[in-house]
Design an enzyme around this catalytic site. Structure first.
Site, PDB file in Angstrom:
ATOM      1  N   LYS A  13     -14.742  46.936  28.775  1.00 34.88           N
ATOM      2  CA  LYS A  13     -14.538  45.934  28.635  1.00 34.88           C
ATOM      3  C   LYS A  13     -13.302  45.286  29.675  1.00 34.88           C
ATOM      4  CE  LYS A  13     -12.907  44.775  24.427  1.00 34.88           C
ATOM      5  NZ  LYS A  13     -13.755  45.731  24.157  1.00 34.88           N
ATOM      6  N   ARG A  88     -12.958  36.953  19.049  1.00 30.73           N
ATOM      7  CA  ARG A  88     -13.314  38.077  18.228  1.00 30.73           C
ATOM      8  C   ARG A  88     -14.185  38.070  16.405  1.00 30.73           C
ATOM      9  NH1 ARG A  88     -10.099  41.760  21.317  1.00 30.73           N
ATOM     10  NH2 ARG A  88     -10.283  44.201  19.868  1.00 30.73           N
ATOM     11  N   ARG A 127      -7.581  57.578  26.555  1.00 33.54           N
ATOM     12  CA  ARG A 127      -6.924  56.391  26.915  1.00 33.54           C
ATOM     13  C   ARG A 127      -5.719  56.449  28.018  1.00 33.54           C
ATOM     14  NH1 ARG A 127      -9.161  50.092  25.778  1.00 33.54           N
ATOM     15  NH2 ARG A 127      -7.675  50.520  24.067  1.00 33.54           N
ATOM     16  N   ARG A 160      -1.435  53.905  24.169  1.00 35.03           N
ATOM     17  CA  ARG A 160      -1.311  53.128  23.388  1.00 35.03           C
ATOM     18  C   ARG A 160      -1.588  53.597  21.984  1.00 35.03           C
ATOM     19  NH1 ARG A 160      -5.967  48.266  24.413  1.00 35.03           N
ATOM     20  NH2 ARG A 160      -6.122  48.424  22.266  1.00 35.03           N
ATOM     21  N   ARG A 171     -10.962  50.032  13.417  1.00 33.24           N
ATOM     22  CA  ARG A 171     -10.658  48.640  15.301  1.00 33.24           C
ATOM     23  C   ARG A 171     -12.499  48.906  15.155  1.00 33.24           C
ATOM     24  NH1 ARG A 171      -7.441  51.088  19.788  1.00 33.24           N
ATOM     25  NH2 ARG A 171      -8.149  49.949  20.855  1.00 33.24           N
TER      26      ARG A 171
HETATM   27  P1  ADP Z   1      -9.575  47.156  22.616  1.00 27.72           P
HETATM   28  O1  ADP Z   1      -9.419  47.678  24.359  1.00 27.72           O
HETATM   29  O2  ADP Z   1      -9.643  47.828  21.521  1.00 27.72           O
HETATM   30  O3  ADP Z   1     -10.885  46.352  21.910  1.00 27.72           O
HETATM   31  P2  ADP Z   1      -7.881  45.066  22.461  1.00 27.72           P
HETATM   32  O4  ADP Z   1      -6.376  45.172  23.965  1.00 27.72           O
HETATM   33  O5  ADP Z   1      -8.465  44.215  23.067  1.00 27.72           O
HETATM   34  O6  ADP Z   1      -8.401  45.878  22.000  1.00 27.72           O
HETATM   35  O7  ADP Z   1      -6.805  44.435  21.497  1.00 27.72           O
HETATM   36  C1  ADP Z   1      -6.283  45.628  20.719  1.00 27.72           C
HETATM   37  C2  ADP Z   1      -5.745  44.732  19.386  1.00 27.72           C
HETATM   38  O8  ADP Z   1      -5.181  43.188  19.235  1.00 27.72           O
HETATM   39  C3  ADP Z   1      -6.691  44.616  18.333  1.00 27.72           C
HETATM   40  O9  ADP Z   1      -6.892  45.474  17.522  1.00 27.72           O
HETATM   41  C4  ADP Z   1      -6.149  43.180  17.298  1.00 27.72           C
HETATM   42  O10 ADP Z   1      -5.023  43.603  16.575  1.00 27.72           O
HETATM   43  C5  ADP Z   1      -5.181  42.164  19.138  1.00 27.72           C
HETATM   44  N1  ADP Z   1      -6.247  41.257  19.536  1.00 27.72           N
HETATM   45  C6  ADP Z   1      -6.506  41.704  20.789  1.00 27.72           C
HETATM   46  N2  ADP Z   1      -7.500  39.955  20.550  1.00 27.72           N
HETATM   47  C7  ADP Z   1      -6.899  40.079  19.410  1.00 27.72           C
HETATM   48  C8  ADP Z   1      -8.212  38.203  18.657  1.00 27.72           C
HETATM   49  N3  ADP Z   1      -8.941  37.792  20.008  1.00 27.72           N
HETATM   50  N4  ADP Z   1      -7.910  38.422  17.690  1.00 27.72           N
HETATM   51  C9  ADP Z   1      -7.424  39.120  16.775  1.00 27.72           C
HETATM   52  N5  ADP Z   1      -6.413  40.014  17.031  1.00 27.72           N
HETATM   53  C10 ADP Z   1      -6.173  40.314  18.588  1.00 27.72           C
HETATM   54  P1  ADP Z   2     -12.385  48.038  26.345  1.00 23.64           P
HETATM   55  O1  ADP Z   2     -11.601  47.159  27.382  1.00 23.64           O
HETATM   56  O2  ADP Z   2     -13.685  47.808  26.017  1.00 23.64           O
HETATM   57  O3  ADP Z   2     -11.745  48.342  25.140  1.00 23.64           O
HETATM   58  P2  ADP Z   2     -11.171  50.191  28.289  1.00 23.64           P
HETATM   59  O4  ADP Z   2     -11.947  48.897  29.923  1.00 23.64           O
HETATM   60  O5  ADP Z   2      -9.924  49.890  28.207  1.00 23.64           O
HETATM   61  O6  ADP Z   2     -12.342  49.243  27.037  1.00 23.64           O
HETATM   62  O7  ADP Z   2     -12.155  51.273  28.610  1.00 23.64           O
HETATM   63  C1  ADP Z   2     -11.875  52.660  28.021  1.00 23.64           C
HETATM   64  C2  ADP Z   2     -11.500  53.773  27.927  1.00 23.64           C
HETATM   65  O8  ADP Z   2     -13.039  54.162  28.813  1.00 23.64           O
HETATM   66  C3  ADP Z   2     -10.643  53.733  29.374  1.00 23.64           C
HETATM   67  O9  ADP Z   2      -9.798  55.050  29.359  1.00 23.64           O
HETATM   68  C4  ADP Z   2     -11.695  54.303  30.877  1.00 23.64           C
HETATM   69  O10 ADP Z   2     -10.811  54.499  31.646  1.00 23.64           O
HETATM   70  C5  ADP Z   2     -12.126  54.554  30.137  1.00 23.64           C
HETATM   71  N1  ADP Z   2     -13.418  53.620  30.754  1.00 23.64           N
HETATM   72  C6  ADP Z   2     -14.350  52.790  30.885  1.00 23.64           C
HETATM   73  N2  ADP Z   2     -15.383  52.623  30.967  1.00 23.64           N
HETATM   74  C7  ADP Z   2     -15.390  54.552  31.323  1.00 23.64           C
HETATM   75  C8  ADP Z   2     -16.861  54.804  31.773  1.00 23.64           C
HETATM   76  N3  ADP Z   2     -18.320  53.728  32.416  1.00 23.64           N
HETATM   77  N4  ADP Z   2     -17.705  56.087  31.053  1.00 23.64           N
HETATM   78  C9  ADP Z   2     -16.399  56.919  31.264  1.00 23.64           C
HETATM   79  N5  ADP Z   2     -14.832  56.481  30.828  1.00 23.64           N
HETATM   80  C10 ADP Z   2     -14.750  55.266  30.483  1.00 23.64           C
END
Ligand code: ADP
Ligand code: ADP
Length: 213
Positions: A13, A88, A127, A160, A171
């Site tokens: 994302k 979420r 990551r 992270r 998660r």
């Molecule tokens: P990811 O990259 O795994 O999708 P995020 O950076 O979006 O993770 O979220 C990291 C953490 O922040 C989540 O595991 C949760 O604890 C909190 N968080 C983020 N967005 C939300 C939301 N919309 N509602 C509740 N908790 C959230």
């Molecule tokens: P989210 O926001 O959904 O948690 P991220 O964009 O942070 O996901 O991506 C999670 C991890 O996967 C990061 O280390 C990113 O560099 C890697 N990643 C993202 N897209 C791809 C892909 N198409 N193939 C392989 N790795 C990817």
């Protein structure tokens, strides 16, 4: 243009949001980034959110909704936005529906990135992110040129604290139970576009562009 990016942790994302932002001239709003910023600044919200985030659980809806309501009042978002990590839960989606209605605004697309769990775990444990510019790296798939250092600003990359295998497993479970039901919520509004989130980053982005035409 107002877009929601839905998908499990690690689906890409953040990575795709950054590409969309550049081409479509809209802002990215990531509740995860906002919450991490609150933690860095040790605000009252950051303190309250900490234990939930470290366990891979969701921060309570009321806290998140209060936080985003402030953001949506900012004029910078008038041109549109892409939401990454919000809503979420069903109460968050209902709260956001109400907010849009009050502002007389509509969503354009809900993009659902689909990636198998085994791949998500591989991606997340590898990551690394730049705390300065927010660039997202991956030790396996797109490593920085010098180990542990951001290509753009030379800052040391961070791993992270919630990107460990145990927390990632939780998660993924939380996603299945609390976030995946939102796909139905937005299917009913005719907004869902399913995107295959596997393969090359640019190829995925092309799929996104195609459905947004
Ligand atoms: P990811 O990259 O795994 O999708 P995020 O950076 O979006 O993770 O979220 C990291 C953490 O922040 C989540 O595991 C949760 O604890 C909190 N968080 C983020 N967005 C939300 C939301 N919309 N509602 C509740 N908790 C959230
Ligand atoms: P989210 O926001 O959904 O948690 P991220 O964009 O942070 O996901 O991506 C999670 C991890 O996967 C990061 O280390 C990113 O560099 C890697 N990643 C993202 N897209 C791809 C892909 N198409 N193939 C392989 N790795 C990817």
């Amino acid at each position: 243009m107002r877009i929601i990016l839905l998908g499990p942790p690690g689906a890409g994302k953040g990575t795709q949001a950054k590409l969309i932002v550049k081409d479509y001239h809209i802002l990215q709003l990531s509740t995860g980034d906002l919450l991490r910023e609150n933690r860095r600044q040790a605000t009252a919200l950051g303190d309250k959110a900490q234990t939930y985030m470290d366990a891979g659980d969701l921060v309570p809806d009321s806290l998140v909704l209060d936080m985003v309501e402030v953001e949506f009042n900012k004029p910078e978002l008038d041109a549109g936005y892409i939401l990454d990590g919000f809503p979420r839960t069903c109460p968050q989606a209902d709260g956001f529906d109400g907010l849009l209605k009050n502002m007389n605004l509509q969503l354009d697309h809900v993009l659902v990135l689909e990636v198998p769990d085994a791949e998500l775990i591989r991606r997340l444990t590898a990551r690394r992110t730049c705390p300065e510019c927010g660039h997202i790296y991956n030790l396996i798939f797109n490593p920085p040129q010098s180990e542990g250092i951001c290509d753009h600003d030379g800052v040391t990359l961070v791993h992270r604290s919630d990107d460990t295998e145990v927390t990632v497993q939780n998660r993924l479970k939380v996603y299945q139970e609390q976030t995946k039901p939102l796909i139905d919520h937005y299917e009913q509004q005719g907004l869902v576009r399913h995107i295959d989130g596997t393969g090359d980053v640019q190829a995925i982005y092309q799929r996104i562009r195609n459905v947004m035409k």
